[in-house]
Scaffold this motif. Structure first.
Motif, mmCIF file in Angstrom:
data_model
loop_
_atom_site.group_PDB
_atom_site.id
_atom_site.type_symbol
_atom_site.label_atom_id
_atom_site.label_comp_id
_atom_site.label_asym_id
_atom_site.label_seq_id
_atom_site.Cartn_x
_atom_site.Cartn_y
_atom_site.Cartn_z
ATOM 1 N N ILE A 21 0.862 -1.177 0.000
ATOM 2 C CA ILE A 21 0.000 0.000 0.000
ATOM 3 C C ILE A 21 0.899 1.228 0.000
ATOM 4 O O ILE A 21 1.777 1.367 0.850
ATOM 5 C CB ILE A 21 -0.945 -0.008 1.213
ATOM 6 N N LYS A 22 0.693 2.099 -0.984
ATOM 7 C CA LYS A 22 1.559 3.260 -1.174
ATOM 8 C C LYS A 22 0.985 4.482 -0.467
ATOM 9 O O LYS A 22 -0.124 4.907 -0.759
ATOM 10 C CB LYS A 22 1.712 3.569 -2.658
ATOM 11 N N GLY A 23 1.745 5.038 0.454
ATOM 12 C CA GLY A 23 1.334 6.245 1.168
ATOM 13 C C GLY A 23 2.050 7.445 0.590
ATOM 14 O O GLY A 23 3.221 7.668 0.881
ATOM 15 N N GLY A 24 1.343 8.201 -0.234
ATOM 16 C CA GLY A 24 1.932 9.369 -0.880
ATOM 17 C C GLY A 24 1.488 10.661 -0.217
ATOM 18 O O GLY A 24 0.496 10.698 0.506
ATOM 19 N N ILE A 25 2.222 11.715 -0.482
ATOM 20 C CA ILE A 25 1.890 13.040 0.025
ATOM 21 C C ILE A 25 1.726 13.962 -1.176
ATOM 22 O O ILE A 25 2.634 14.078 -2.011
ATOM 23 C CB ILE A 25 2.975 13.568 0.981
#
Length: 72
Positions: A21-25
């Motif tokens: 799961i990719k947590g981007g900002i």
């Protein structure tokens, strides 16, 4: 006091660790958004841990850390 991260937190930052799961900002708003496999922008989302982005092992972990799910 140690400046080392716990092993589980380090593993969540490593692509291919099973934490997919990719947590981007957002560059525009600073909002924290996570992407799960199968979502339309998942493959286009690149993670930069130096910018505070990270990988998560579950959606619950992402939400607890302050990220919201990307809109499909």
């Amino acid at each position: 006091m140690s400046d080392r991260l716990p092993l589980g937190q380090m593993m969540a930052m490593v692509p291919g660790s099973g934490c997919n799961i990719k947590g981007g900002i957002s560059q525009d708003t600073g909002e924290r958004v996570y992407h799960v496999p199968g979502q339309s922008d998942y493959n286009d989302t690149a993670i930069s841990v130096t910018k505070g982005e990270r990988w998560f092992c579950s959606e619950a972990q992402a939400r607890r850390s302050g990220w919201r799910k990307a809109q499909i």
